[in-house]
Design a protein around this motif. Structure first.
Motif, PDB file in Angstrom:
ATOM      1  N   VAL A   7      21.606  48.869 -23.378  1.00 21.41           N
ATOM      2  CA  VAL A   7      22.416  48.457 -22.234  1.00 21.41           C
ATOM      3  C   VAL A   7      21.478  48.085 -21.091  1.00 21.41           C
ATOM      4  CG1 VAL A   7      24.111  49.227 -20.547  1.00 21.41           C
ATOM      5  CG2 VAL A   7      24.303  49.959 -22.913  1.00 21.41           C
ATOM      6  N   GLY A   8      21.769  46.956 -20.440  1.00 15.31           N
ATOM      7  CA  GLY A   8      20.989  46.546 -19.271  1.00 15.31           C
ATOM      8  C   GLY A   8      21.807  46.762 -18.010  1.00 15.31           C
ATOM      9  N   VAL A   9      21.206  47.394 -17.002  1.00 15.41           N
ATOM     10  CA  VAL A   9      21.878  47.635 -15.726  1.00 15.41           C
ATOM     11  C   VAL A   9      21.062  46.975 -14.620  1.00 15.41           C
ATOM     12  CG1 VAL A   9      22.681  49.377 -14.098  1.00 15.41           C
ATOM     13  CG2 VAL A   9      22.806  49.824 -16.551  1.00 15.41           C
ATOM     14  N   ILE A  10      21.729  46.107 -13.847  1.00 13.62           N
ATOM     15  CA  ILE A  10      21.072  45.414 -12.743  1.00 13.62           C
ATOM     16  C   ILE A  10      21.776  45.807 -11.450  1.00 13.62           C
ATOM     17  CG2 ILE A  10      20.445  43.170 -11.780  1.00 13.62           C
ATOM     18  CD1 ILE A  10      20.883  42.078 -14.706  1.00 13.62           C
ATOM     19  N   PRO A  11      21.158  46.669 -10.647  1.00 15.79           N
ATOM     20  CA  PRO A  11      21.795  47.074  -9.389  1.00 15.79           C
ATOM     21  C   PRO A  11      21.825  45.914  -8.394  1.00 15.79           C
ATOM     22  CG  PRO A  11      19.627  48.071  -9.572  1.00 15.79           C
ATOM     23  CD  PRO A  11      19.884  47.324 -10.848  1.00 15.79           C
ATOM     24  N   ALA A  12      22.877  45.873  -7.571  1.00 20.59           N
ATOM     25  CA  ALA A  12      23.020  44.831  -6.550  1.00 20.59           C
ATOM     26  C   ALA A  12      23.214  45.514  -5.200  1.00 20.59           C
ATOM     27  CB  ALA A  12      24.202  43.936  -6.868  1.00 20.59           C
ATOM     28  N   ALA A  13      22.535  44.991  -4.180  1.00 22.60           N
ATOM     29  CA  ALA A  13      22.605  45.590  -2.859  1.00 22.60           C
ATOM     30  C   ALA A  13      22.831  44.529  -1.793  1.00 22.60           C
ATOM     31  CB  ALA A  13      21.313  46.353  -2.549  1.00 22.60           C
ATOM     32  N   SER A  14      23.419  44.954  -0.699  1.00 27.07           N
ATOM     33  CA  SER A  14      23.547  44.115   0.485  1.00 27.07           C
ATOM     34  C   SER A  14      22.400  44.493   1.407  1.00 27.07           C
ATOM     35  CB  SER A  14      24.893  44.385   1.166  1.00 27.07           C
ATOM     36  OG  SER A  14      24.978  43.705   2.384  1.00 27.07           O
ATOM     37  N   VAL A  15      21.544  43.528   1.712  1.00 30.75           N
ATOM     38  CA  VAL A  15      20.337  43.798   2.488  1.00 30.75           C
ATOM     39  C   VAL A  15      20.356  42.965   3.761  1.00 30.75           C
ATOM     40  CG1 VAL A  15      17.816  43.750   2.464  1.00 30.75           C
ATOM     41  CG2 VAL A  15      19.056  44.231   0.360  1.00 30.75           C
ATOM     42  N   GLY A  16      19.981  43.572   4.863  1.00 28.47           N
ATOM     43  CA  GLY A  16      19.926  42.847   6.128  1.00 28.47           C
ATOM     44  C   GLY A  16      18.806  43.380   6.996  1.00 28.47           C
ATOM     45  N   GLY A  17      18.430  42.584   7.965  1.00 32.97           N
ATOM     46  CA  GLY A  17      17.367  43.022   8.859  1.00 32.97           C
ATOM     47  C   GLY A  17      17.320  42.160  10.097  1.00 32.97           C
ATOM     48  N   ALA A  53      19.693  48.555   3.658  1.00 34.99           N
ATOM     49  CA  ALA A  53      20.220  48.140   2.360  1.00 34.99           C
ATOM     50  C   ALA A  53      21.315  49.111   1.942  1.00 34.99           C
ATOM     51  CB  ALA A  53      19.111  48.118   1.314  1.00 34.99           C
ATOM     52  N   GLU A  54      22.336  48.570   1.295  1.00 38.77           N
ATOM     53  CA  GLU A  54      23.435  49.391   0.814  1.00 38.77           C
ATOM     54  C   GLU A  54      23.812  48.923  -0.585  1.00 38.77           C
ATOM     55  OE1 GLU A  54      28.060  50.413   1.981  1.00 38.77           O
ATOM     56  OE2 GLU A  54      26.877  49.136   3.272  1.00 38.77           O
ATOM     57  N   LEU A  55      23.914  49.857  -1.513  1.00 32.01           N
ATOM     58  CA  LEU A  55      24.298  49.522  -2.876  1.00 32.01           C
ATOM     59  C   LEU A  55      25.745  49.052  -2.883  1.00 32.01           C
ATOM     60  CD1 LEU A  55      23.544  49.577  -5.906  1.00 32.01           C
ATOM     61  CD2 LEU A  55      24.544  51.854  -5.978  1.00 32.01           C
ATOM     62  N   VAL A  56      25.998  47.891  -3.468  1.00 32.60           N
ATOM     63  CA  VAL A  56      27.361  47.368  -3.532  1.00 32.60           C
ATOM     64  C   VAL A  56      27.921  47.394  -4.952  1.00 32.60           C
ATOM     65  CG1 VAL A  56      27.180  45.929  -1.476  1.00 32.60           C
ATOM     66  CG2 VAL A  56      26.554  44.981  -3.695  1.00 32.60           C
ATOM     67  N   GLY A  57      27.075  47.597  -5.933  1.00 33.20           N
ATOM     68  CA  GLY A  57      27.538  47.675  -7.308  1.00 33.20           C
ATOM     69  C   GLY A  57      26.423  47.388  -8.284  1.00 33.20           C
ATOM     70  N   ALA A  58      26.823  47.140  -9.526  1.00 30.87           N
ATOM     71  CA  ALA A  58      25.828  46.852 -10.563  1.00 30.87           C
ATOM     72  C   ALA A  58      26.433  45.944 -11.619  1.00 30.87           C
ATOM     73  CB  ALA A  58      25.332  48.139 -11.201  1.00 30.87           C
ATOM     74  N   PHE A  59      25.603  45.079 -12.150  1.00 27.56           N
ATOM     75  CA  PHE A  59      25.963  44.281 -13.302  1.00 27.56           C
ATOM     76  C   PHE A  59      25.502  45.056 -14.538  1.00 27.56           C
ATOM     77  CE2 PHE A  59      25.510  41.036 -10.003  1.00 27.56           C
ATOM     78  CZ  PHE A  59      26.689  40.326 -10.186  1.00 27.56           C
ATOM     79  N   HIS A  93      30.501  46.189 -11.886  1.00 29.05           N
ATOM     80  CA  HIS A  93      31.023  47.508 -11.553  1.00 29.05           C
ATOM     81  C   HIS A  93      30.720  47.778 -10.077  1.00 29.05           C
ATOM     82  CE1 HIS A  93      31.806  48.635 -15.757  1.00 29.05           C
ATOM     83  NE2 HIS A  93      30.755  47.861 -16.006  1.00 29.05           N
ATOM     84  N   PRO A  94      31.739  47.684  -9.220  1.00 29.45           N
ATOM     85  CA  PRO A  94      31.487  47.909  -7.787  1.00 29.45           C
ATOM     86  C   PRO A  94      31.140  49.366  -7.499  1.00 29.45           C
ATOM     87  CG  PRO A  94      33.830  47.655  -8.190  1.00 29.45           C
ATOM     88  CD  PRO A  94      33.132  47.380  -9.489  1.00 29.45           C
ATOM     89  N   ALA A  95      30.318  49.558  -6.483  1.00 30.12           N
ATOM     90  CA  ALA A  95      29.971  50.905  -6.044  1.00 30.12           C
ATOM     91  C   ALA A  95      31.140  51.461  -5.238  1.00 30.12           C
ATOM     92  CB  ALA A  95      28.703  50.882  -5.191  1.00 30.12           C
ATOM     93  N   LEU A  96      31.354  52.743  -5.328  1.00 20.08           N
ATOM     94  CA  LEU A  96      32.432  53.402  -4.601  1.00 20.08           C
ATOM     95  C   LEU A  96      31.839  54.046  -3.362  1.00 20.08           C
ATOM     96  CD1 LEU A  96      35.392  54.271  -4.563  1.00 20.08           C
ATOM     97  CD2 LEU A  96      34.723  56.285  -5.850  1.00 20.08           C
ATOM     98  N   ASP A  97      32.292  53.608  -2.176  1.00 21.23           N
ATOM     99  CA  ASP A  97      31.810  54.160  -0.911  1.00 21.23           C
ATOM    100  C   ASP A  97      32.757  55.272  -0.478  1.00 21.23           C
ATOM    101  OD1 ASP A  97      30.742  54.742   1.533  1.00 21.23           O
ATOM    102  OD2 ASP A  97      30.837  52.690   2.308  1.00 21.23           O
ATOM    103  N   VAL A  98      32.450  56.494  -0.894  1.00 19.13           N
ATOM    104  CA  VAL A  98      33.319  57.636  -0.619  1.00 19.13           C
ATOM    105  C   VAL A  98      33.424  57.890   0.888  1.00 19.13           C
ATOM    106  CG1 VAL A  98      33.623  60.118  -1.007  1.00 19.13           C
ATOM    107  CG2 VAL A  98      32.805  58.660  -2.854  1.00 19.13           C
ATOM    108  N   ASN A  99      32.361  57.717   1.628  1.00 16.30           N
ATOM    109  CA  ASN A  99      32.393  57.948   3.071  1.00 16.30           C
ATOM    110  C   ASN A  99      33.375  57.007   3.767  1.00 16.30           C
ATOM    111  OD1 ASN A  99      30.519  60.016   3.002  1.00 16.30           O
ATOM    112  ND2 ASN A  99      28.794  58.613   3.186  1.00 16.30           N
ATOM    113  N   ALA A 100      33.412  55.749   3.362  1.00 13.09           N
ATOM    114  CA  ALA A 100      34.345  54.788   3.955  1.00 13.09           C
ATOM    115  C   ALA A 100      35.787  55.153   3.611  1.00 13.09           C
ATOM    116  CB  ALA A 100      34.030  53.373   3.480  1.00 13.09           C
ATOM    117  N   ILE A 101      36.011  55.611   2.392  1.00  7.33           N
ATOM    118  CA  ILE A 101      37.357  56.016   1.992  1.00  7.33           C
ATOM    119  C   ILE A 101      37.814  57.214   2.803  1.00  7.33           C
ATOM    120  CG2 ILE A 101      38.707  56.989   0.085  1.00  7.33           C
ATOM    121  CD1 ILE A 101      36.962  55.263  -1.788  1.00  7.33           C
ATOM    122  N   ILE A 102      36.953  58.205   2.955  1.00  8.31           N
ATOM    123  CA  ILE A 102      37.297  59.402   3.727  1.00  8.31           C
ATOM    124  C   ILE A 102      37.573  59.033   5.183  1.00  8.31           C
ATOM    125  CG2 ILE A 102      36.382  61.580   4.623  1.00  8.31           C
ATOM    126  CD1 ILE A 102      34.968  61.892   1.895  1.00  8.31           C
TER     127      ILE A 102
END
Length: 83
Positions: A4-14, A34-40, A50-59
């Protein structure tokens, strides 16, 4: 079983730049985040997202909705008492 290949994806800004009170009258600043947004995931020749689950935002969202509901309930109860 195939690998299985997993490629993490992040939103990066500066950003950066600016002036300040350095010894020569100038200053600098930079920031990067940088914030993880999911993975291929590549499995059996199929690529899935597969999107990342942001538990802090949900709470935080659930908390705001609960507070708004409590305030609305208190306001309506207070209005009924005055009648």
């Amino acid at each position: 079983m195939q690998p299985v290949g997993v490629i993490p994806a992040a939103s990066v800004g500066g950003g950066g730049g600016g002036t300040g009170d350095g010894a020569d009258g100038r200053g600098e600043g930079e920031g990067v985040g940088a914030e993880l947004v999911g993975a291929f995931v590549l499995r059996d020749g199929k690529l899935t997202w597969h999107p990342a689950l942001d538990v802090n935002a949900i709470i935080a969202t659930v908390g705001k909705v609960l507070i708004a509901g409590i305030v609305a309930f208190a306001v309506t109860r207070r209005g009924k008492r005055r009648d």
